[in-house]
Design a protein around this motif. Structure first.
Motif, PDB file in Angstrom:
ATOM      1  N   MET A   1       0.823  -1.213   0.000  1.00  0.00           N
ATOM      2  CA  MET A   1       0.000   0.000   0.000  1.00  0.00           C
ATOM      3  C   MET A   1       0.858   1.265   0.000  1.00  0.00           C
ATOM      4  O   MET A   1       0.614   2.193  -0.742  1.00  0.00           O
ATOM      5  N   ALA A   2       1.891   1.279   0.854  1.00  0.00           N
ATOM      6  CA  ALA A   2       2.709   2.489   0.934  1.00  0.00           C
ATOM      7  C   ALA A   2       3.421   2.771  -0.374  1.00  0.00           C
ATOM      8  O   ALA A   2       3.580   3.920  -0.770  1.00  0.00           O
ATOM      9  N   ARG A   3       3.863   1.695  -1.062  1.00  0.00           N
ATOM     10  CA  ARG A   3       4.581   1.934  -2.311  1.00  0.00           C
ATOM     11  C   ARG A   3       3.668   2.552  -3.352  1.00  0.00           C
ATOM     12  O   ARG A   3       4.054   3.473  -4.076  1.00  0.00           O
ATOM     13  N   ALA A   4       2.418   2.086  -3.441  1.00  0.00           N
ATOM     14  CA  ALA A   4       1.459   2.689  -4.368  1.00  0.00           C
ATOM     15  C   ALA A   4       1.176   4.126  -3.962  1.00  0.00           C
ATOM     16  O   ALA A   4       1.117   5.026  -4.794  1.00  0.00           O
ATOM     17  N   THR A   5       0.992   4.338  -2.656  1.00  0.00           N
ATOM     18  CA  THR A   5       0.763   5.689  -2.158  1.00  0.00           C
ATOM     19  C   THR A   5       1.955   6.573  -2.463  1.00  0.00           C
ATOM     20  O   THR A   5       1.818   7.729  -2.860  1.00  0.00           O
ATOM     21  N   ALA A 248      -6.403  12.807   5.873  1.00  0.00           N
ATOM     22  CA  ALA A 248      -5.003  12.940   6.254  1.00  0.00           C
ATOM     23  C   ALA A 248      -4.944  13.802   7.503  1.00  0.00           C
ATOM     24  O   ALA A 248      -5.136  15.014   7.439  1.00  0.00           O
ATOM     25  N   ALA A 249      -4.702  13.178   8.649  1.00  0.00           N
ATOM     26  CA  ALA A 249      -4.663  13.906   9.916  1.00  0.00           C
ATOM     27  C   ALA A 249      -3.243  14.391  10.190  1.00  0.00           C
ATOM     28  O   ALA A 249      -2.288  13.605  10.140  1.00  0.00           O
ATOM     29  N   PRO A 276      -5.392   7.406   7.922  1.00  0.00           N
ATOM     30  CA  PRO A 276      -6.062   6.256   8.538  1.00  0.00           C
ATOM     31  C   PRO A 276      -6.645   5.266   7.536  1.00  0.00           C
ATOM     32  O   PRO A 276      -6.622   4.057   7.761  1.00  0.00           O
ATOM     33  N   ASP A 277      -7.172   5.777   6.403  1.00  0.00           N
ATOM     34  CA  ASP A 277      -7.794   4.878   5.432  1.00  0.00           C
ATOM     35  C   ASP A 277      -6.770   3.989   4.733  1.00  0.00           C
ATOM     36  O   ASP A 277      -7.122   2.954   4.160  1.00  0.00           O
ATOM     37  N   GLU A 278      -5.490   4.379   4.770  1.00  0.00           N
ATOM     38  CA  GLU A 278      -4.441   3.589   4.132  1.00  0.00           C
ATOM     39  C   GLU A 278      -3.505   2.942   5.143  1.00  0.00           C
ATOM     40  O   GLU A 278      -2.667   2.114   4.771  1.00  0.00           O
ATOM     41  N   GLY A 279      -3.622   3.336   6.433  1.00  0.00           N
ATOM     42  CA  GLY A 279      -2.718   2.805   7.440  1.00  0.00           C
ATOM     43  C   GLY A 279      -1.282   3.237   7.229  1.00  0.00           C
ATOM     44  O   GLY A 279      -0.347   2.494   7.527  1.00  0.00           O
ATOM     45  N   LEU A 294       8.825  10.133   3.503  1.00  0.00           N
ATOM     46  CA  LEU A 294       8.967   8.818   4.108  1.00  0.00           C
ATOM     47  C   LEU A 294       7.579   8.289   4.417  1.00  0.00           C
ATOM     48  O   LEU A 294       6.798   8.946   5.118  1.00  0.00           O
ATOM     49  N   PHE A 295       7.246   7.101   3.886  1.00  0.00           N
ATOM     50  CA  PHE A 295       5.979   6.447   4.146  1.00  0.00           C
ATOM     51  C   PHE A 295       6.248   5.226   5.025  1.00  0.00           C
ATOM     52  O   PHE A 295       7.100   4.397   4.696  1.00  0.00           O
ATOM     53  N   ILE A 296       5.523   5.132   6.130  1.00  0.00           N
ATOM     54  CA  ILE A 296       5.744   4.054   7.088  1.00  0.00           C
ATOM     55  C   ILE A 296       4.428   3.346   7.358  1.00  0.00           C
ATOM     56  O   ILE A 296       3.412   3.999   7.612  1.00  0.00           O
ATOM     57  N   GLU A 297       4.443   2.016   7.291  1.00  0.00           N
ATOM     58  CA  GLU A 297       3.249   1.234   7.578  1.00  0.00           C
ATOM     59  C   GLU A 297       3.657  -0.107   8.177  1.00  0.00           C
ATOM     60  O   GLU A 297       4.839  -0.486   8.158  1.00  0.00           O
TER      61      GLU A 297
END
Length: 349
Positions: A1-5, A248-249, A276-279, A294-297
């Motif tokens: 998910m993070a890579r697509a995001t 996006a909070a 939250p919808d993507e974690g 930086l995307f972290i999940e």
């Protein structure tokens, strides 16, 4: 998910306001930084008066370009191409009155879509699904806020000089070379229309001067009669269309338990968002011109199977497992910059 995001965020970082389909106005990352200088410069004022074009500093060149984008209306066809042969194009309408900014982008390649911006409000119309994506520019997190003037690292890490003149889309331009002072960032070559300062072409350059990506107007009308009222009316959502509002909070990396063991030279934290919808947690850095996200999940062994560094034009993406998390680092920077961020990231609780 993070890579697509991350891929979507990377594309959006090169846009002035849209997410996804078309990398319109790659130079937005450059003109953003110029607003640091413009805070004390009235619209329409050249921050370096006279005809000594070759004597301007990097901030002065960028300020002049940003000034032009704030006070000029224009219409044009914009083309983005990368060294790997990928190409996309769009028609752009830009209207402003020195205070309000309105834009419309119609994709001319790839998926059909129309994107509108009214100041910080962004609407993307997807006719195939009758969907409208409504966002705020700040909430996107891919378009960092400018640094404060007294904190600007730009002159410390970049220099600029006029290297010649050229014609682009029928306009006489100054050709400006923006040169990095280390190997953590790319250089740029910018074509600035001589009378107004408007940026009409931009190239992102690797360490050897090779062109990684180019964005340019193939046709342009400066001071075109673009109606703000008409663009505003076109932003009305048609009856029966579905409206999406991505969540996006705003938060801080420290509040989420993350930090850097060591800073990456020149890059300062700008914003941090929890989706939250993507974690996914997104932490954004900027050196005033280039940005890194930086995307972290949570790590998922079924989805997160390939670590490594991937390139698309000037954009690099790094994926790596860090304990129980999956980290994706994206930016229009060299791979070693992403590696420095990944190596410095640490879990603090």
């Amino acid at each position: 998910m993070a890579r697509a995001t991350a891929r979507a965020a990377s594309a959006a970082a090169r846009l002035r306001f849209a997410q996804g389909a078309l990398a319109v106005w790659t130079a937005a990352a450059l003109t953003l930084a110029a607003s640091q200088v413009l805070a004390a410069t009235p619209p329409g004022t050249d921050p370096h008066p006279g005809d000594g074009r070759g004597e301007r500093t990097v901030n002065e060149w960028l300020a002049r370009m940003q000034d032009a984008s704030r006070v000029r209306s224009y219409v044009g066809t914009f083309v983005v191409s990368s060294g790997n042969g990928a190409m996309s194009s769009a028609r752009i309408w830009h209207a402003c009155d020195g205070r309000r900014q309105f834009e419309r982008i119609e994709s001319l390649s790839g998926e059909r879509r129309s994107t509108f911006r009214r100041d910080d409000e962004v609407l993307t119309f997807l006719p195939q699904t009758h969907t409208v994506r409504r966002e705020r520019r700040e909430s996107l997190g891919e378009f960092p806020e400018p640094l404060k003037p007294d904190e600007s690292p730009i002159p410390e890490f970049y220099a600029a000089r006029r290297v010649g003149s050229d014609r682009v889309a029928g306009f006489e331009t100054d050709v400006v070379q923006v040169v990095p002072k280390d190997n953590l960032r790319y250089g740029y070559r910018i074509w600035s229309e001589q009378k107004t300062g408007l940026m009409v072409k931009q190239q992102t350059l690797d360490e050897n001067g090779g062109v990684l990506e180019q964005a340019a107007f193939s046709e342009l009308q400066i001071n075109a009669p673009v109606s703000i009222e008409r663009l505003s009316q076109m932003m009305a959502v048609p009856a029966g269309w579905r409206v999406e509002k991505p969540q996006a909070a705003k938060t801080t990396a420290a509040a989420e338990g993350w930090g850097l063991k060591a800073s990456v030279a020149g890059f300062k934290p700008m914003n941090c968002y929890k989706r939250p919808d993507e974690g996914v947690l997104q932490w954004i850095f900027s050196d005033g011109l280039a940005s890194v996200s930086l995307f972290i999940e949570d790590f998922d062994r079924e989805r997160h199977v390939q670590e490594g560094v991937f390139a698309s034009g000037a954009t690099h993406t790094l994926t790596r497992r860090v304990q129980d998390w999956w980290v994706t680092v994206v930016g229009e920077v060299p791979p070693q910059t992403l590696q420095a961020f990944a190596a410095a990231l640490e879990r603090r609780r």
